[in-house]
Design an enzyme around this catalytic site. Structure first.
Site, short mmCIF file in Angstrom:
data_model
loop_
_atom_site.label_atom_id
_atom_site.label_comp_id
_atom_site.label_asym_id
_atom_site.label_seq_id
_atom_site.Cartn_x
_atom_site.Cartn_y
_atom_site.Cartn_z
CG ASP A 152 -7.82 4.82 -1.87
OD1 ASP A 152 -7.95 5.16 -3.07
OD2 ASP A 152 -6.75 4.41 -1.40
CB ILE A 153 -9.14 9.70 -4.23
CG1 ILE A 153 -7.71 9.33 -4.63
CG2 ILE A 153 -9.17 10.76 -3.15
CD1 ILE A 153 -6.96 10.44 -5.31
CG ASN B 160 0.82 -2.01 -0.78
OD1 ASN B 160 0.65 -3.20 -0.69
ND2 ASN B 160 -0.09 -1.18 -1.25
CB VAL C 175 1.35 8.03 -0.87
CG1 VAL C 175 1.61 9.21 0.06
CG2 VAL C 175 0.39 8.43 -1.99
CG HIS D 282 -0.62 4.30 3.20
ND1 HIS D 282 0.61 4.62 2.67
CD2 HIS D 282 -1.30 3.66 2.23
CE1 HIS D 282 0.67 4.21 1.41
NE2 HIS D 282 -0.48 3.61 1.12
CG HIS E 138 -4.50 0.53 1.31
ND1 HIS E 138 -5.01 1.54 0.53
CD2 HIS E 138 -3.16 0.52 1.10
CE1 HIS E 138 -4.02 2.12 -0.13
NE2 HIS E 138 -2.89 1.52 0.21
#
Length: 114
Positions: free
Chosen positions: A30-31, A87, A96, A100, A102
């Protein structure tokens, strides 16, 4: 989806620090990490939210969790534990709109999460 950030990462159009990549799933750092280990795991197939899953996606979602498992072990998170978060939509924190997971670990977490 030509404008989807995560599709572009999966397609190699946008660089990312990959931790896993095959024909079904891509995982990357993750950025904006929220823990010492924060990996984002995406299906290479564009699925906007968990609400958009179809019956044919069941195996893919299970596979995403197996990839999360593998990465957690590789990152030495298995002994102390880790958190998986998905989420769904804006109010839940999805920014986004590409399904996905996390993978967060390397520190203690509180409950409830937020």
């Amino acid at each position: 989806m030509s404008e989807c950030l995560f599709c572009k990462i999966a397609n190699g159009e946008i660089p990312a620090k990959l931790t896993f990549d095959d024909d079904r799933v891509t995982a990357f750092e993750d950025i904006n990490p929220q823990a010492p280990v924060h990996i984002v795991i995406i299906p290479n197939k564009h699925i906007p939210t968990i609400l958009d899953l179809s019956h044919e996606d069941q195996e893919l979602v299970g596979y995403m969790h197996m990839v999360a498992n593998q990465i957690a072990i590789e990152k030495s998170l298995a002994e102390n534990g880790f958190r998986l978060v998905t989420n769904c939509k804006k109010s839940a924190g999805q920014t986004v709109f590409h399904l996905h997971i996390h993978l967060l670990g390397g520190r203690d977490f509180l409950w409830p999460p937020g």
